[in-house]
Design a protein around this motif. Structure first.
Motif, PDB file in Angstrom:
ATOM      1  N   ASP A  64       0.837  -1.209   0.000  1.00 47.18           N
ATOM      2  CA  ASP A  64       0.000   0.000   0.000  1.00 47.18           C
ATOM      3  C   ASP A  64       0.872   1.261   0.000  1.00 47.18           C
ATOM      4  OD1 ASP A  64      -2.224  -1.596   0.132  1.00 47.18           O
ATOM      5  OD2 ASP A  64      -2.688  -1.173   2.245  1.00 47.18           O
ATOM      6  N   ILE A  65       0.319   2.326  -0.550  1.00 49.19           N
ATOM      7  CA  ILE A  65       1.026   3.609  -0.597  1.00 49.19           C
ATOM      8  C   ILE A  65       0.597   4.446   0.606  1.00 49.19           C
ATOM      9  CG2 ILE A  65       1.331   5.731  -1.949  1.00 49.19           C
ATOM     10  CD1 ILE A  65       0.644   3.990  -4.431  1.00 49.19           C
ATOM     11  N   VAL A  66       1.582   5.084   1.253  1.00 47.60           N
ATOM     12  CA  VAL A  66       1.294   5.917   2.424  1.00 47.60           C
ATOM     13  C   VAL A  66       1.080   7.366   1.975  1.00 47.60           C
ATOM     14  CG1 VAL A  66       2.135   6.730   4.674  1.00 47.60           C
ATOM     15  CG2 VAL A  66       2.726   4.420   3.875  1.00 47.60           C
ATOM     16  N   CYS A  67      -0.035   7.955   2.392  1.00 46.18           N
ATOM     17  CA  CYS A  67      -0.376   9.322   1.990  1.00 46.18           C
ATOM     18  C   CYS A  67      -0.599  10.199   3.217  1.00 46.18           C
ATOM     19  CB  CYS A  67      -1.692   9.345   1.211  1.00 46.18           C
ATOM     20  SG  CYS A  67      -1.720   8.284  -0.241  1.00 46.18           S
ATOM     21  N   VAL A  68      -0.310  11.478   3.049  1.00 47.49           N
ATOM     22  CA  VAL A  68      -0.607  12.431   4.113  1.00 47.49           C
ATOM     23  C   VAL A  68      -1.241  13.673   3.471  1.00 47.49           C
ATOM     24  CG1 VAL A  68       1.682  13.510   4.118  1.00 47.49           C
ATOM     25  CG2 VAL A  68       0.339  13.504   6.200  1.00 47.49           C
ATOM     26  N   THR A  69      -2.162  14.317   4.193  1.00 50.63           N
ATOM     27  CA  THR A  69      -2.809  15.512   3.638  1.00 50.63           C
ATOM     28  C   THR A  69      -2.069  16.766   4.105  1.00 50.63           C
ATOM     29  OG1 THR A  69      -4.319  15.741   5.523  1.00 50.63           O
ATOM     30  CG2 THR A  69      -5.067  14.367   3.675  1.00 50.63           C
ATOM     31  N   GLY A  70      -2.277  17.862   3.392  1.00 49.07           N
ATOM     32  CA  GLY A  70      -1.754  19.169   3.803  1.00 49.07           C
ATOM     33  C   GLY A  70      -0.252  19.177   3.991  1.00 49.07           C
ATOM     34  N   ASP A  71       0.200  19.841   5.057  1.00 47.08           N
ATOM     35  CA  ASP A  71       1.631  19.887   5.352  1.00 47.08           C
ATOM     36  C   ASP A  71       1.843  19.669   6.836  1.00 47.08           C
ATOM     37  OD1 ASP A  71       1.686  22.723   6.636  1.00 47.08           O
ATOM     38  OD2 ASP A  71       0.647  22.987   4.729  1.00 47.08           O
ATOM     39  N   LEU A  72       3.087  19.391   7.221  1.00 46.44           N
ATOM     40  CA  LEU A  72       3.373  18.912   8.577  1.00 46.44           C
ATOM     41  C   LEU A  72       4.196  19.902   9.410  1.00 46.44           C
ATOM     42  CD1 LEU A  72       4.333  15.263   7.568  1.00 46.44           C
ATOM     43  CD2 LEU A  72       2.175  16.015   8.620  1.00 46.44           C
ATOM     44  N   GLY A  73       4.025  19.822  10.713  1.00 44.45           N
ATOM     45  CA  GLY A  73       4.906  20.547  11.640  1.00 44.45           C
ATOM     46  C   GLY A  73       4.476  21.957  11.992  1.00 44.45           C
ATOM     47  N   ALA A  74       3.512  22.512  11.244  1.00 44.55           N
ATOM     48  CA  ALA A  74       3.162  23.929  11.437  1.00 44.55           C
ATOM     49  C   ALA A  74       2.586  24.198  12.828  1.00 44.55           C
ATOM     50  CB  ALA A  74       2.168  24.371  10.356  1.00 44.55           C
ATOM     51  N   ALA A  75       1.704  23.320  13.315  1.00 50.05           N
ATOM     52  CA  ALA A  75       1.053  23.565  14.608  1.00 50.05           C
ATOM     53  C   ALA A  75       2.083  23.568  15.738  1.00 50.05           C
ATOM     54  CB  ALA A  75      -0.027  22.519  14.871  1.00 50.05           C
ATOM     55  N   TYR A  76       3.080  22.698  15.617  1.00 49.10           N
ATOM     56  CA  TYR A  76       4.139  22.639  16.628  1.00 49.10           C
ATOM     57  C   TYR A  76       4.942  23.937  16.628  1.00 49.10           C
ATOM     58  CZ  TYR A  76       8.455  21.221  18.940  1.00 49.10           C
ATOM     59  OH  TYR A  76       9.536  21.157  19.771  1.00 49.10           O
ATOM     60  N   LEU A  77       5.273  24.433  15.436  1.00 49.60           N
ATOM     61  CA  LEU A  77       6.008  25.706  15.352  1.00 49.60           C
ATOM     62  C   LEU A  77       5.161  26.848  15.895  1.00 49.60           C
ATOM     63  CD1 LEU A  77       8.888  26.143  14.378  1.00 49.60           C
ATOM     64  CD2 LEU A  77       7.954  23.977  13.661  1.00 49.60           C
ATOM     65  N   GLY A  78       3.869  26.802  15.621  1.00 41.60           N
ATOM     66  CA  GLY A  78       2.954  27.820  16.160  1.00 41.60           C
ATOM     67  C   GLY A  78       3.002  27.842  17.678  1.00 41.60           C
ATOM     68  N   LEU A  79       3.015  26.651  18.278  1.00 42.41           N
ATOM     69  CA  LEU A  79       3.067  26.556  19.745  1.00 42.41           C
ATOM     70  C   LEU A  79       4.384  27.117  20.272  1.00 42.41           C
ATOM     71  CD1 LEU A  79       1.717  25.515  22.347  1.00 42.41           C
ATOM     72  CD2 LEU A  79       2.861  23.315  21.954  1.00 42.41           C
ATOM     73  N   GLN A  80       5.495  26.803  19.599  1.00 45.20           N
ATOM     74  CA  GLN A  80       6.792  27.322  20.043  1.00 45.20           C
ATOM     75  C   GLN A  80       6.823  28.845  19.989  1.00 45.20           C
ATOM     76  OE1 GLN A  80       8.702  25.075  21.495  1.00 45.20           O
ATOM     77  NE2 GLN A  80       7.074  23.724  20.797  1.00 45.20           N
ATOM     78  N   ILE A  81       6.250  29.413  18.924  1.00 46.63           N
ATOM     79  CA  ILE A  81       6.217  30.873  18.781  1.00 46.63           C
ATOM     80  C   ILE A  81       5.340  31.503  19.874  1.00 46.63           C
ATOM     81  CG2 ILE A  81       5.466  32.786  17.275  1.00 46.63           C
ATOM     82  CD1 ILE A  81       7.853  31.466  16.028  1.00 46.63           C
ATOM     83  N   LEU A  82       4.173  30.916  20.105  1.00 49.75           N
ATOM     84  CA  LEU A  82       3.267  31.457  21.132  1.00 49.75           C
ATOM     85  C   LEU A  82       3.914  31.395  22.508  1.00 49.75           C
ATOM     86  CD1 LEU A  82      -0.124  29.964  19.887  1.00 49.75           C
ATOM     87  CD2 LEU A  82       0.393  32.406  20.151  1.00 49.75           C
TER      88      LEU A  82
END
Ligand code: ADP
Ligand code: MG
Length: 343
Positions: free
Chosen positions: A165-183
């Motif tokens: 099977d092929i592994v798929c992911v939607t959108g993009d990754l890591g942004a919410a974590y960076l948002g938390l670090q900035i906040l």
């Protein structure tokens, strides 16, 4: 925060429930009876199965009101529950919201929380059909339960990925974590010097991904339209690596994913560079993106390959090969789970 402050004790529990009832309008035809009786009454569409999920958020563990406005908290509490229904390939229909509150919160603050809940309900065509309200000695606890439905043949579990099977992911990754670090960084600066204005310009994207995550119902509808039923699916709340390991462990398979295929937004990359972090770590272990991670049969590849919101990042192997991450420089490293640890 509005200037007037009405104490919860002035309004009472029933007054508060009345206010809540007026903030969120019933819109779903399958909601027969909403807030106000001993139980809600809902119709399940013909031939569908019911999906039921619940999630609790505790102040100081899952959120900090120093940088999480109540409106966003309400929105996020609903969106994360919708994401769980999306991850089953189902459609959400009703929620209940239970609150434990201290008298630190005013009526206006609770109204703000419910405005966020109402925005999410409108966005996902959900009805708020009940809940419970109780006192708490100190913090805020918000627990959302969600109902949804799907045809039996559309329901997608975690334990059904297969070799090839092929592994798929939607959108993009890591942004919410960076948002938390900035906040968090801006909150520390503010605590040290309250005259300082937060430096959030050009951080809208990552901060937005942390404060108001979007559950990928668009993908659920898109998959139905193109006639693809994933072979397994999960939503990314704890980070890609941890979720991938859930799929693999429960399905009894291995996996190989490639660093150079992982989707990263440029604005996330800018924040990663600014904070001197590793992009691979942020994409593998950053939590709370609420994107969907799923596997498809190879024969379905043609149907998804032109969708800009879906990225193929690797493939499922036999269990004996293990769970592997192939780095940019073609090093092969075993995947490790490093999700959020609350305890
Ligand atoms: P009961 O005593 O039967 O538990 P409650 O007085 O707690 O009833 O609740 C009355 C009605 O208000 C019920 O329909 C319940 O689902 C709803 N309700 C109570 N608290 C909330 C809340 N925080 N959000 C939404 N609905 C609520
Ligand atoms: Mg009750």
């Amino acid at each position: 925060m509005p200037n007037t402050r009405t104490e919860l004790s002035q309004l009472g529990e029933f007054g508060l429930i009345d206010k809540i009832k007026n903030i969120v309008k019933v819109q779903n035809k399958d909601t027969v009876l909403g807030i106000g009786d001993d139980a809600a009454v809902v119709q399940i569409p013909d031939n569908h199965l019911l999906l039921l999920s619940t999630d609790m958020m505790v102040e100081g563990i899952h959120f900090d009101l120093a940088y999480m406005p109540l409106k966003h908290l309400g929105f996020k509490a609903v969106a994360t529950n919708v994401s769980d229904i999306a991850a089953m390939n189902g459609v959400p229909t009703q929620i209940t919201v239970s609150l434990a509150l201290s008298n630190r919160f005013s009526v206006e603050a609770i109204e703000e929380l419910y405005q966020g809940i109402a925005t999410a309900c409108e966005m996902y065509k959900l009805d708020l059909v009940g809940g419970d309200t109780t006192a708490s000695p100190k913090g805020l606890v918000i627990s959302v339960s969600i109902l949804g439905s799907a045809l039996p043949q559309h329901i997608v579990k975690r334990n059904t990925a297969q070799k090839g099977d092929i592994v798929c992911v939607t959108g993009d990754l890591g942004a919410a974590y960076l948002g938390l670090q900035i906040l968090r960084r801006e909150n520390e600066v503010f605590k040290a010097n309250p005259q300082m204005q937060p430096q959030l310009e050009d951080k809208d994207y990552v901060v937005g991904r942390q404060l108001k995550p979007i559950a990928r119902m668009d993908i659920v509808h898109e998959l139905a339209e193109i006639g693809v039923v994933p072979t397994s699916m999960i939503d990314i709340s704890d980070g890609l690596a941890s979720e991938l390991m859930h799929i693999c462990t429960q399905s009894g398979v291995g996996v190989q994913i490639y660093e150079n295929k992982l989707p990263l937004d440029n604005r996330t990359l800018d924040a990663i560079v600014e904070l001197n972090l590793s992009s691979a770590t942020c994409m593998l272990h950053g939590g709370e993106d609420y994107e969907l991670l799923f596997t498809i049969k190879q024969s379905d590849y043609e149907k998804i390959k032109n969708n800009a919101e879906i990225t193929t990042i690797g493939f499922i192997t036999e269990k004996e090969k293990g769970m592997l991450f192939i780095t940019q420089s073609e090093q092969i490293v075993p995947l490790k789970a490093q999700g959020w640890v609350h305890f």
